[in-house]
Design a protein around this motif. Structure first.
Motif, mmCIF file in Angstrom:
data_model
loop_
_atom_site.group_PDB
_atom_site.id
_atom_site.type_symbol
_atom_site.label_atom_id
_atom_site.label_comp_id
_atom_site.label_asym_id
_atom_site.label_seq_id
_atom_site.Cartn_x
_atom_site.Cartn_y
_atom_site.Cartn_z
ATOM 1 N N ALA A 120 30.893 -0.714 47.052
ATOM 2 C CA ALA A 120 31.687 0.345 47.698
ATOM 3 C C ALA A 120 32.035 -0.051 49.128
ATOM 4 O O ALA A 120 33.153 0.187 49.607
ATOM 5 C CB ALA A 120 30.916 1.663 47.663
ATOM 6 N N SER A 129 38.730 3.459 49.232
ATOM 7 C CA SER A 129 37.564 4.339 49.135
ATOM 8 C C SER A 129 37.258 4.603 47.671
ATOM 9 O O SER A 129 38.070 5.196 46.946
ATOM 10 C CB SER A 129 37.831 5.665 49.849
ATOM 11 O OG SER A 129 36.756 6.561 49.623
ATOM 12 N N ARG A 131 35.348 6.671 46.423
ATOM 13 C CA ARG A 131 35.227 8.106 46.160
ATOM 14 C C ARG A 131 36.558 8.756 45.792
ATOM 15 O O ARG A 131 36.580 9.882 45.291
ATOM 16 C CB ARG A 131 34.641 8.808 47.390
ATOM 17 C CG ARG A 131 33.207 8.404 47.705
ATOM 18 C CD ARG A 131 32.684 9.180 48.902
ATOM 19 N NE ARG A 131 31.303 8.850 49.200
ATOM 20 C CZ ARG A 131 30.590 9.384 50.195
ATOM 21 N NH1 ARG A 131 31.174 10.284 50.992
ATOM 22 N NH2 ARG A 131 29.350 9.024 50.398
ATOM 23 N N SER A 132 37.634 8.057 46.044
ATOM 24 C CA SER A 132 38.959 8.613 45.768
ATOM 25 C C SER A 132 39.310 8.578 44.288
ATOM 26 O O SER A 132 40.308 9.176 43.876
ATOM 27 C CB SER A 132 40.041 7.833 46.549
ATOM 28 O OG SER A 132 39.791 7.858 47.930
ATOM 29 N N THR A 134 38.346 9.210 40.287
ATOM 30 C CA THR A 134 37.502 9.983 39.378
ATOM 31 C C THR A 134 38.097 9.940 37.975
ATOM 32 O O THR A 134 39.191 9.415 37.763
ATOM 33 C CB THR A 134 37.394 11.453 39.840
ATOM 34 O OG1 THR A 134 38.712 12.017 39.881
ATOM 35 C CG2 THR A 134 36.746 11.552 41.218
#
Length: 253
Positions: A120, A129, A131-132, A134
């Motif tokens: 990451a 990122s 986290r962007s 999903t």
């Protein structure tokens, strides 16, 4: 990350030697610490000026993950391979972290496993990122984003990294070798992943092995191997071993 406390005595019939006229600097695991790499390279440049010997730099793998500037590390290594030191050359070897990224990009490894290894942070250094992304196709999204963000020159560099090199009586690789297997028959997986069978072996491997991969608090010098991984990501100490003739010494940040 764990730090090894195991000590194997090791035996050799005679001290390992670097060929005359050559000084070797073998650098341990960098793990995204571009700041420490710059400091160590400056120290190496100063040290190299004390010798008329040709200087060779060998980087032992794991340039990426965990630290905050893997992109900067790869860019610096690319520059160094192209320029080197005066009268010297740079050799960069493959580590298990580079191999895992390449496997993920090829669809042969789990993206989540690589992210947990510090991937990451590597993606973030390239402006991505994790986290962007999903959803059930998160892995493919990450793959596409990584391929778009990581410069082609960086990927080409990673893909051509050799797993080992030899200089005189020394054999350099990321993790170690499989004891009892001839050096010219070592598997790529062992060279970048092996740990306990190698670390715990006191046998003569034919050449003195210089490696990283298993972090230790101080550079370990055994007669059959030298461990140069001092856990730079956590300890802020990036180390290299300087090999010349039959002597070995340490420089670190």
């Amino acid at each position: 990350m764990f730090f090894s406390r195991f000590r194997a005595a090791g035996t050799r019939r005679a001290p390992a030697r670097i060929p005359e006229g050559v000084r070797v600097y073998a650098i341990g695991d960098i793990h995204g610490r571009h700041d420490l790499l710059g400091a160590l390279l400056a120290a190496i440049t100063t040290d190299a000026a004390t010798s008329t010997n040709a200087c060779r730099l060998v980087f032992l793998g794991d340039y990426i993950d965990r630290g905050d500037n893997s992109a900067g590390v790869i860019a610096r290594l690319l520059s160094g391979v192209a320029e080197g030191l005066p009268d010297g050359s740079w050799t960069c070897l493959l580590g298990n972290h580079e191999a895992t990224l390449l496997a993920a990009l090829a669809g042969e490894a789990d993206w989540e496993a690589w992210l947990r290894m510090g991937g990451a942070e590597t993606l973030f250094s390239y402006g991505v990122s994790a986290r962007s992304f999903t959803g059930p196709d998160r892995g493919e999204q990450l793959r596409e984003a990584a391929l778009a963000a990581i410069p082609a020159a960086h990927l080409d560099f990673l893909r051509q990294l050799p797993a080992s090199t030899e200089i005189g009586d020394y054999y350099f690789c990321h993790a170690g070798i499989r004891p009892g297997v001839p050096l010219d028959q070592q598997s790529r997986d062992d060279l970048i992943w092996i740990r306990d069978p190698f670390i715990r072996s006191a046998r003569d491997h034919g050449k003195r092995i210089v490696h990283g991969h298993t972090p230790v608090m101080e550079v370990e010098m055994h007669t059959n191997r030298i461990n140069v991984d001092t856990g730079a990501y956590l300890t802020h100490r990036l180390s290299c071993v300087v090999l010349e003739g039959d002597e070995a010494r340490v420089i670190h940040t």
